[in-house]
Motif scaffolding. Structure first.
Motif, mmCIF file in Angstrom:
data_model
loop_
_atom_site.group_PDB
_atom_site.id
_atom_site.type_symbol
_atom_site.label_atom_id
_atom_site.label_comp_id
_atom_site.label_asym_id
_atom_site.label_seq_id
_atom_site.Cartn_x
_atom_site.Cartn_y
_atom_site.Cartn_z
ATOM 1 N N ASN A 98 0.869 -1.168 0.000
ATOM 2 C CA ASN A 98 0.000 0.000 0.000
ATOM 3 C C ASN A 98 0.907 1.219 0.000
ATOM 4 O O ASN A 98 1.613 1.459 0.976
ATOM 5 N N TYR A 99 0.940 1.972 -1.099
ATOM 6 C CA TYR A 99 1.907 3.073 -1.139
ATOM 7 C C TYR A 99 1.377 4.311 -1.850
ATOM 8 O O TYR A 99 0.487 4.236 -2.689
ATOM 9 N N LEU A 100 1.945 5.448 -1.441
ATOM 10 C CA LEU A 100 1.698 6.729 -2.096
ATOM 11 C C LEU A 100 2.990 7.108 -2.808
ATOM 12 O O LEU A 100 4.065 6.902 -2.273
ATOM 13 N N SER A 101 2.884 7.659 -4.003
ATOM 14 C CA SER A 101 4.088 8.008 -4.734
ATOM 15 C C SER A 101 4.041 9.478 -5.120
ATOM 16 O O SER A 101 3.197 9.894 -5.901
ATOM 17 N N GLY A 110 7.444 17.098 3.691
ATOM 18 C CA GLY A 110 6.330 17.025 2.744
ATOM 19 C C GLY A 110 5.797 15.614 2.598
ATOM 20 O O GLY A 110 4.588 15.404 2.488
ATOM 21 N N GLY A 111 6.710 14.643 2.634
ATOM 22 C CA GLY A 111 6.299 13.250 2.529
ATOM 23 C C GLY A 111 5.470 12.813 3.725
ATOM 24 O O GLY A 111 4.408 12.214 3.578
ATOM 25 N N GLN A 113 3.870 14.740 5.769
ATOM 26 C CA GLN A 113 2.606 15.475 5.781
ATOM 27 C C GLN A 113 1.594 14.790 4.866
ATOM 28 O O GLN A 113 0.407 14.702 5.192
ATOM 29 N N CYS A 114 2.090 14.283 3.733
ATOM 30 C CA CYS A 114 1.211 13.569 2.810
ATOM 31 C C CYS A 114 0.632 12.336 3.511
ATOM 32 O O CYS A 114 -0.555 12.046 3.389
ATOM 33 N N LYS A 117 -2.031 13.459 5.856
ATOM 34 C CA LYS A 117 -3.244 13.810 5.111
ATOM 35 C C LYS A 117 -4.019 12.550 4.745
ATOM 36 O O LYS A 117 -5.240 12.506 4.844
ATOM 37 N N TYR A 118 -3.267 11.531 4.312
ATOM 38 C CA TYR A 118 -3.883 10.257 3.952
ATOM 39 C C TYR A 118 -4.570 9.656 5.181
ATOM 40 O O TYR A 118 -5.718 9.197 5.103
ATOM 41 N N ASP A 121 -7.741 11.605 5.919
ATOM 42 C CA ASP A 121 -8.772 11.303 4.918
ATOM 43 C C ASP A 121 -9.430 9.959 5.174
ATOM 44 O O ASP A 121 -10.638 9.802 5.017
ATOM 45 N N HIS A 212 -2.456 19.938 8.233
ATOM 46 C CA HIS A 212 -2.535 21.344 7.823
ATOM 47 C C HIS A 212 -1.203 22.073 7.974
ATOM 48 O O HIS A 212 -0.822 22.862 7.135
ATOM 49 N N TYR A 214 2.812 21.401 8.916
ATOM 50 C CA TYR A 214 3.894 20.489 9.278
ATOM 51 C C TYR A 214 5.212 21.100 8.837
ATOM 52 O O TYR A 214 5.347 21.572 7.717
ATOM 53 N N ARG B 98 3.409 22.116 -2.870
ATOM 54 C CA ARG B 98 3.425 20.979 -1.963
ATOM 55 C C ARG B 98 2.025 20.378 -1.817
ATOM 56 O O ARG B 98 1.836 19.166 -1.931
ATOM 57 N N GLN B 102 0.894 16.619 -2.981
ATOM 58 C CA GLN B 102 0.332 15.657 -2.034
ATOM 59 C C GLN B 102 -1.045 15.189 -2.486
ATOM 60 O O GLN B 102 -1.359 13.996 -2.440
ATOM 61 N N MET B 106 -2.237 11.320 -3.662
ATOM 62 C CA MET B 106 -3.372 10.566 -3.126
ATOM 63 C C MET B 106 -4.343 10.185 -4.234
ATOM 64 O O MET B 106 -4.898 9.080 -4.235
ATOM 65 N N ARG B 112 -4.933 4.219 -9.259
ATOM 66 C CA ARG B 112 -4.219 2.955 -9.387
ATOM 67 C C ARG B 112 -5.052 1.806 -8.814
ATOM 68 O O ARG B 112 -5.212 0.757 -9.434
#
Lengths: 278, 125
Positions: A98-101, A110-111, A113-114, A117-118, A121, A212, A214, B98, B102, B106, B112
């Motif tokens: 399970n990955y975000l790219s 930034g990574g 924070q992503c 966010k995931y 969500d 929001h 980071y 940024r 991000q 997502m 995918r």
């Protein structure tokens, strides 16, 4: 989270009410006010997401994820591939991770924070940062979660310096980490022995805050002061860390002096200008 | 006291400078929002070049020896302001990029997974 289902007999018919509570104070209050009610308790587990930031971790990532899933099968994970130069993304795809790219390299801030966010969500209650280089030990994930589940803290840091077990890093780095700890103590009124530790757990509120705001460049120490200024409780628990098995650390020795000055300044400035969140 | 030569150079320079700004705006290579501060600084210099008396008044007030120094002082102040605003603009842009990256990551994950699901469904049929 405690899940309570209340079924009330209302003269002519049964009414079903569903209620969710964080603590038991409300449940006791409801119990005291309702007479003819059947109350079913169900202790529901918190949804936990492990965020694994990975930049050029092709050599480590499979091992890290497999160890994690075999040690803690009950938690979900997501790998955040920060636009790696090597074939980290291809390896994740091939193994069905399970990955975000990320399409552009944003750096660790930034990574992460992503990842937050995931987590926000997808409605996770706890997010754990777990480095992709094999430094962190999945056995301690439950120790990181415990204070959040008990309601003792919102941000839990895993520290290798409380029990002084396992990999302890070089003396120079320990000096730097102690200085950062001192700065955090002065500015954030919190005792942190391992400010640069990337092994940490965040509650739902902190996940929302981090998604929001980071810190970007070297986010570990700065996010502690951000959480403190925003009114969250930060706690440390002892963990044992391994020496990284392959690859290089994100902080090289040449940059470390610059790093120290920058992070110390960032903490002080955040203390001065940062605002309480909400 | 400003020499006529310097006055002339300043006038020509400022005019060329303003023309470049107008040219860039016309070509759409500089958005109006950011061009205003450049334009304003050019106008100030133009006024100073045309009416040295004004700058003379201020240099006396601020204790600056000559009008020429005053002009340089005004120029440097504007440059500092503009650089500062550029840093703030750059920070805002990187923040936006940024967030965009991000969100894209997502979305990419969602697409995918949907594609994989669709493929599996097609295989079943």
């Amino acid at each position: 989270m405690t899940f309570i289902c209340i079924v009330i007999y209302n003269q002519t018919q049964w009414e079903i009410t569903e209620l969710f509570f964080d603590g038991n104070i409300w449940a006791e209050y409801i119990l005291s006010t309702i007479n003819d009610a059947i109350i079913i308790y169900d202790e529901e587990d918190m949804k936990v997401l492990v965020i694994i930031p990975a930049y050029n971790e092709a050599l480590n990532i499979v091992n890290t994820v497999n160890t994690l899933t075999s040690t803690c099968p009950e938690v979900d994970y997501v790998v955040v591939n920060d636009c790696s130069q090597d074939d980290t993304a291809a390896i994740c795809k091939k193994n069905g991770f399970n990955y975000l790219s990320l399409p552009i390299n944003l750096g660790i801030g930034g990574g992460m924070q992503c990842g937050y966010k995931y987590a926000f969500d997808k409605g996770y209650d706890i997010a754990i940062q777990f480095d992709g280089d094999g430094q962190h030990n999945a056995d301690y994930i439950k120790d990181l979660i415990a204070p959040i589940e008990a309601g003792e803290a919102e941000l839990v840091i895993g520290s290798r310096f409380i029990n002084k077990e396992g990999f302890q890093t070089s003396a120079m780095r320990r000096l730097g980490i102690n200085l950062l700890g001192f700065t955090l103590k002065v500015c954030g009124k919190v005792k942190i022995t391992d400010a640069t530790s990337g092994f940490r757990a965040a509650s739902r509120d902190v996940i929302e805050f981090f998604s929001h705001h980071y810190a970007q460049d070297y986010p570990e120490p700065e996010s502690i002061i951000a959480a403190r200024v925003s009114g969250f409780r930060v706690k440390e628990v002892p963990v044992v860390m391994n020496e990284r098995t392959a690859g290089v650390s994100s902080i090289s020795s040449f940059k470390s002096v610059y790093y120290m000055i920058k992070v110390t300044l960032a903490i002080v400035i955040y203390r001065l200008v940062g605002k309480k969140w909400r | 006291m400003m020499t006529n030569l310097f006055k002339g150079i300043l006038l020509v320079g400022v005019l060329i400078y303003l023309l470049i700004i107008i040219y860039l705006m016309k070509k759409g290579r500089m958005s109006l929002k950011y061009s205003l501060m450049w334009f304003f600084s050019g106008l100030m210099l133009l006024i100073c070049a045309l009416f040295p008396r004004i700058i003379g008044f201020f240099t006396d007030l601020l204790g600056i020896y000559s009008e020429t120094n005053g002009i340089f002082f005004v120029g440097v102040c504007f440059i500092l302001l503009i650089i500062l605003s550029l840093t703030s603009i750059a920070s805002g842009l990187s923040e936006r990029i940024r967030t965009l990256v991000q969100t894209q990551a997502m979305l990419e994950k969602r697409v995918r997974e949907l594609e994989e699901k669709l493929e599996n469904k097609n295989d079943e049929i």
